[in-house]
Design a protein around this motif. Structure first.
Motif, PDB file in Angstrom:
ATOM      1  N   UNK A   1       0.877  -1.083   0.175  1.00 27.69           N
ATOM      2  CA  UNK A   1      -0.134   0.049   0.056  1.00 27.69           C
ATOM      3  C   UNK A   1       0.964   1.414   0.070  1.00 27.69           C
ATOM      4  N   UNK A   2       1.979   1.210   0.784  1.00 26.97           N
ATOM      5  CA  UNK A   2       3.035   2.437   0.844  1.00 26.97           C
ATOM      6  C   UNK A   2       3.582   2.779  -0.584  1.00 26.97           C
ATOM      7  N   UNK A   3       3.955   1.426  -1.114  1.00 29.41           N
ATOM      8  CA  UNK A   3       4.569   1.540  -2.380  1.00 29.41           C
ATOM      9  C   UNK A   3       3.640   2.221  -3.508  1.00 29.41           C
ATOM     10  N   UNK A   4       2.366   1.693  -3.497  1.00 27.66           N
ATOM     11  CA  UNK A   4       1.341   2.082  -4.427  1.00 27.66           C
ATOM     12  C   UNK A   4       1.061   3.591  -4.239  1.00 27.66           C
ATOM     13  N   UNK A   5       1.034   3.894  -2.958  1.00 26.29           N
ATOM     14  CA  UNK A   5       0.866   5.333  -2.703  1.00 26.29           C
ATOM     15  C   UNK A   5       2.008   6.252  -3.142  1.00 26.29           C
ATOM     16  N   UNK A   6       3.206   5.856  -3.129  1.00 29.13           N
ATOM     17  CA  UNK A   6       4.385   6.341  -3.363  1.00 29.13           C
ATOM     18  C   UNK A   6       4.410   6.571  -5.206  1.00 29.13           C
ATOM     19  N   UNK A   7       3.781   5.557  -5.740  1.00 33.17           N
ATOM     20  CA  UNK A   7       3.854   5.563  -7.308  1.00 33.17           C
ATOM     21  C   UNK A   7       2.747   6.624  -7.496  1.00 33.17           C
ATOM     22  N   UNK A   8       1.734   6.558  -6.833  1.00 36.93           N
ATOM     23  CA  UNK A   8       0.494   7.266  -7.215  1.00 36.93           C
ATOM     24  C   UNK A   8       1.041   9.095  -7.053  1.00 36.93           C
ATOM     25  N   UNK A   9       1.884   9.154  -6.000  1.00 32.12           N
ATOM     26  CA  UNK A   9       2.409  10.609  -5.964  1.00 32.12           C
ATOM     27  C   UNK A   9       3.226  11.078  -7.033  1.00 32.12           C
ATOM     28  N   UNK A  10       3.990  10.203  -7.627  1.00 30.81           N
ATOM     29  CA  UNK A  10       5.106  10.244  -8.494  1.00 30.81           C
ATOM     30  C   UNK A  10       4.109  10.873  -9.821  1.00 30.81           C
ATOM     31  N   UNK A  11       2.810  10.316 -10.017  1.00 31.80           N
ATOM     32  CA  UNK A  11       2.004  10.556 -11.158  1.00 31.80           C
ATOM     33  C   UNK A  11       1.352  12.003 -10.902  1.00 31.80           C
ATOM     34  N   UNK A  12       0.945  12.194  -9.762  1.00 33.78           N
ATOM     35  CA  UNK A  12      -0.002  13.224  -9.145  1.00 33.78           C
ATOM     36  C   UNK A  12       0.681  14.400  -8.562  1.00 33.78           C
ATOM     37  N   UNK A  13       1.537  14.962  -9.775  1.00 34.59           N
ATOM     38  CA  UNK A  13       2.296  15.820  -9.463  1.00 34.59           C
ATOM     39  C   UNK A  13       1.781  17.335  -8.861  1.00 34.59           C
ATOM     40  N   UNK A  14       0.560  17.477  -9.113  1.00 36.13           N
ATOM     41  CA  UNK A  14      -0.172  18.670  -8.521  1.00 36.13           C
ATOM     42  C   UNK A  14      -0.785  18.453  -7.215  1.00 36.13           C
ATOM     43  N   UNK A  15      -0.855  17.275  -7.054  1.00 39.19           N
ATOM     44  CA  UNK A  15      -1.327  16.867  -5.432  1.00 39.19           C
ATOM     45  C   UNK A  15      -2.837  16.948  -5.482  1.00 39.19           C
ATOM     46  N   UNK A  16      -3.359  16.803  -6.856  1.00 39.05           N
ATOM     47  CA  UNK A  16      -4.828  16.947  -6.511  1.00 39.05           C
ATOM     48  C   UNK A  16      -5.748  15.607  -6.423  1.00 39.05           C
TER      49      UNK A  16
END
Length: 127
Positions: free
Chosen positions: A35-50
């Protein structure tokens, strides 16, 4: 705790031995890491933190990884090379299709973003 014990109690004793305890801990720790790794990957894509991955986010990542056909790195090549399609690269149209396929709500088909929950669902599909 009772649910964990009953689902991992192999001998029916309503108790778990040390080996069963280790198995439970391994499973729980891998779930958390995942879950933590998936969250990190998501944040790499979601650059604007939307809280969403947009087409623009996906394009940017594809360009950075030199995976976008006609992207910034492609533009540096001469024109003759530019028109030769590289099968290992993605087009913007293919990126749109990926996002639309991931969009669980299937609203009007024009939604070009993937929510955090949709991303988690996709990443956990095979696990």
């Amino acid at each position: 705790i009772d649910k964990l014990i009953s689902s991992n109690d192999k001998d029916g004793s309503k108790k778990i031995d040390f080996h069963e305890f280790l198995e439970i801990m391994l499973i729980k720790m891998s779930e958390k890491d995942s879950a933590e790794e998936i969250e990190k990957a998501f944040r790499l894509f979601d650059e604007n933190d939307t809280g969403n991955i947009t087409l623009e986010n996906l394009q940017h990542v594809a360009e950075e990884l030199d995976l976008l056909f006609g992207g910034r790195n492609e533009r540096k090549k001469d024109e003759a090379e530019l028109f030769r399609y590289d099968k290992d690269k993605l087009t913007v149209e293919e990126l749109k299709e990926m996002i639309q396929e991931a969009n669980a709500y299937k609203d009007d088909g024009k939604c070009l973003k993937v929510s955090r929950q949709e991303f988690f669902n996709i990443m956990n599909k095979d696990s």
